[in-house]
Design a protein around this motif. Structure first.
Motif, PDB file in Angstrom:
ATOM      1  N   GLU A   1       0.841  -1.189   0.000  1.00 17.12           N
ATOM      2  CA  GLU A   1       0.000   0.000   0.000  1.00 17.12           C
ATOM      3  C   GLU A   1       0.878   1.242   0.000  1.00 17.12           C
ATOM      4  OE1 GLU A   1      -3.571  -1.921   2.702  1.00 17.12           O
ATOM      5  OE2 GLU A   1      -2.156  -0.565   3.665  1.00 17.12           O
ATOM      6  N   SER A   2       0.391   2.276  -0.674  1.00 21.21           N
ATOM      7  CA  SER A   2       1.121   3.538  -0.722  1.00 21.21           C
ATOM      8  C   SER A   2       0.140   4.673  -0.431  1.00 21.21           C
ATOM      9  CB  SER A   2       1.749   3.714  -2.103  1.00 21.21           C
ATOM     10  OG  SER A   2       2.436   4.945  -2.185  1.00 21.21           O
ATOM     11  N   PHE A   3       0.583   5.631   0.406  1.00 24.91           N
ATOM     12  CA  PHE A   3      -0.262   6.780   0.714  1.00 24.91           C
ATOM     13  C   PHE A   3       0.603   7.937   1.190  1.00 24.91           C
ATOM     14  CE2 PHE A   3       0.104   4.299   4.547  1.00 24.91           C
ATOM     15  CZ  PHE A   3       0.215   5.221   5.581  1.00 24.91           C
ATOM     16  N   LEU A   4       0.016   9.115   1.200  1.00 27.66           N
ATOM     17  CA  LEU A   4       0.704  10.319   1.643  1.00 27.66           C
ATOM     18  C   LEU A   4       0.271  10.599   3.080  1.00 27.66           C
ATOM     19  CD1 LEU A   4       2.637  12.515   0.666  1.00 27.66           C
ATOM     20  CD2 LEU A   4       0.651  13.820  -0.087  1.00 27.66           C
ATOM     21  N   LEU A   5       1.223  10.582   4.013  1.00 29.38           N
ATOM     22  CA  LEU A   5       0.952  10.786   5.427  1.00 29.38           C
ATOM     23  C   LEU A   5       1.109  12.256   5.778  1.00 29.38           C
ATOM     24  CD1 LEU A   5       0.432   9.523   8.257  1.00 29.38           C
ATOM     25  CD2 LEU A   5       2.911   9.304   8.473  1.00 29.38           C
ATOM     26  N   ASN A   6       0.020  12.856   6.257  1.00 32.69           N
ATOM     27  CA  ASN A   6       0.024  14.253   6.715  1.00 32.69           C
ATOM     28  C   ASN A   6       0.628  15.223   5.693  1.00 32.69           C
ATOM     29  OD1 ASN A   6      -1.141  13.445   9.161  1.00 32.69           O
ATOM     30  ND2 ASN A   6       0.858  13.037  10.047  1.00 32.69           N
ATOM     31  N   ASP A   7       0.460  14.893   4.419  1.00 32.78           N
ATOM     32  CA  ASP A   7       0.964  15.722   3.324  1.00 32.78           C
ATOM     33  C   ASP A   7       2.476  15.965   3.427  1.00 32.78           C
ATOM     34  OD1 ASP A   7       0.336  16.938   0.889  1.00 32.78           O
ATOM     35  OD2 ASP A   7       0.350  18.936   1.798  1.00 32.78           O
ATOM     36  N   ARG A   8       3.191  15.059   4.160  1.00 30.42           N
ATOM     37  CA  ARG A   8       4.625  15.242   4.354  1.00 30.42           C
ATOM     38  C   ARG A   8       5.466  14.055   3.910  1.00 30.42           C
ATOM     39  NH1 ARG A   8       2.730  17.915   9.238  1.00 30.42           N
ATOM     40  NH2 ARG A   8       3.329  20.095   9.116  1.00 30.42           N
ATOM     41  N   PHE A   9       4.938  12.845   4.083  1.00 31.10           N
ATOM     42  CA  PHE A   9       5.719  11.645   3.801  1.00 31.10           C
ATOM     43  C   PHE A   9       4.955  10.717   2.865  1.00 31.10           C
ATOM     44  CE2 PHE A   9       7.176  13.073   7.935  1.00 31.10           C
ATOM     45  CZ  PHE A   9       8.550  12.982   7.821  1.00 31.10           C
ATOM     46  N   ARG A  10       5.638  10.209   1.849  1.00 32.10           N
ATOM     47  CA  ARG A  10       5.089   9.154   0.995  1.00 32.10           C
ATOM     48  C   ARG A  10       5.424   7.846   1.686  1.00 32.10           C
ATOM     49  NH1 ARG A  10       1.150   7.997  -1.815  1.00 32.10           N
ATOM     50  NH2 ARG A  10       1.323  10.048  -2.746  1.00 32.10           N
ATOM     51  N   MET A  11       4.391   7.147   2.142  1.00 34.07           N
ATOM     52  CA  MET A  11       4.555   5.883   2.848  1.00 34.07           C
ATOM     53  C   MET A  11       4.301   4.741   1.877  1.00 34.07           C
ATOM     54  SD  MET A  11       5.024   6.970   5.986  1.00 34.07           S
ATOM     55  CE  MET A  11       4.759   5.511   6.969  1.00 34.07           C
ATOM     56  N   THR A  12       5.184   3.766   1.864  1.00 30.27           N
ATOM     57  CA  THR A  12       4.984   2.536   1.107  1.00 30.27           C
ATOM     58  C   THR A  12       5.175   1.393   2.096  1.00 30.27           C
ATOM     59  OG1 THR A  12       5.838   3.573  -0.901  1.00 30.27           O
ATOM     60  CG2 THR A  12       5.724   1.159  -0.875  1.00 30.27           C
ATOM     61  N   ILE A  13       4.124   0.596   2.257  1.00 33.96           N
ATOM     62  CA  ILE A  13       4.146  -0.459   3.265  1.00 33.96           C
ATOM     63  C   ILE A  13       3.812  -1.797   2.616  1.00 33.96           C
ATOM     64  CG2 ILE A  13       3.150  -1.274   5.427  1.00 33.96           C
ATOM     65  CD1 ILE A  13       2.511   1.679   6.054  1.00 33.96           C
ATOM     66  N   ASP A  14       4.654  -2.790   2.901  1.00 34.18           N
ATOM     67  CA  ASP A  14       4.434  -4.159   2.434  1.00 34.18           C
ATOM     68  C   ASP A  14       4.044  -5.023   3.626  1.00 34.18           C
ATOM     69  OD1 ASP A  14       5.518  -3.149   0.111  1.00 34.18           O
ATOM     70  OD2 ASP A  14       7.241  -4.490   0.065  1.00 34.18           O
TER      71      ASP A  14
END
Length: 154
Positions: free
Chosen positions: A83-96
């Motif tokens: 999954e990929s999402f933008l956290l608090n408009d500051r970090f691009r998170m990619t989680i497996d």
């Protein structure tokens, strides 16, 4: 960019564990207690490319994230969702979230998280990050899923 990768053995069959990561939002809420809801805003036949609007309750603050499914594998001995999402408009998170069948009653759970700041200045703050949150998440996930399995196995 900061990367964490941890693994743990969960004493349940792979199919049982998989429902806590994909497909059953009520089970997912047990592993991710801040989730209050999920709904697909785009759903593809292959799952990859689907977009989920996920609502979190963080104290008195309600947050929503658009999560894009980048990878998806649902095989007998290996299951994975990225999954990929933008956290608090500051970090691009990619989680497996990866599950590997070790035998009929044991599953290896591998968690990988990559946090990439939108602004390079945020990289400095990541230097001081610890893996405590990830370790706590892994242990809580193991306990939650194993406990649920014990109640269904009896």
């Amino acid at each position: 960019m900061k990367k964490w990768k941890k693994e743990i053995r969960i004493n349940v069959p792979i199919e049982f564990a998989w429902t806590y990561f994909y497909g059953d939002v009520e089970k997912k809420k047990k592993v991710f207690p801040k989730i209050v809801g999920e709904e697909f805003t785009e759903q593809t036949e292959r799952v990859i490319g689907s977009v989920i609007l996920q609502t979190y309750q963080n104290g008195s603050l309600t947050e929503q994230y658009e999560i894009t499914i980048k990878k998806y594998v649902d095989e007998q001995n290996y299951k994975m969702i990225q999954e990929s999402f933008l956290l608090n408009d500051r970090f691009r998170m990619t989680i497996d979230y990866e599950l590997l069948r070790e035998d009929h009653t044991t599953t290896k759970f591998i968690y990988t998280s990559i946090n990439k700041p939108k602004n390079p200045l945020f990289s400095i703050f990541q230097l001081f990050g610890s893996d405590e949150v990830v370790v706590n998440f892994m242990n809580r996930t193991k306990e939650t899923i194993e406990s649920a399995y014990k109640t269904t196995a009896n």
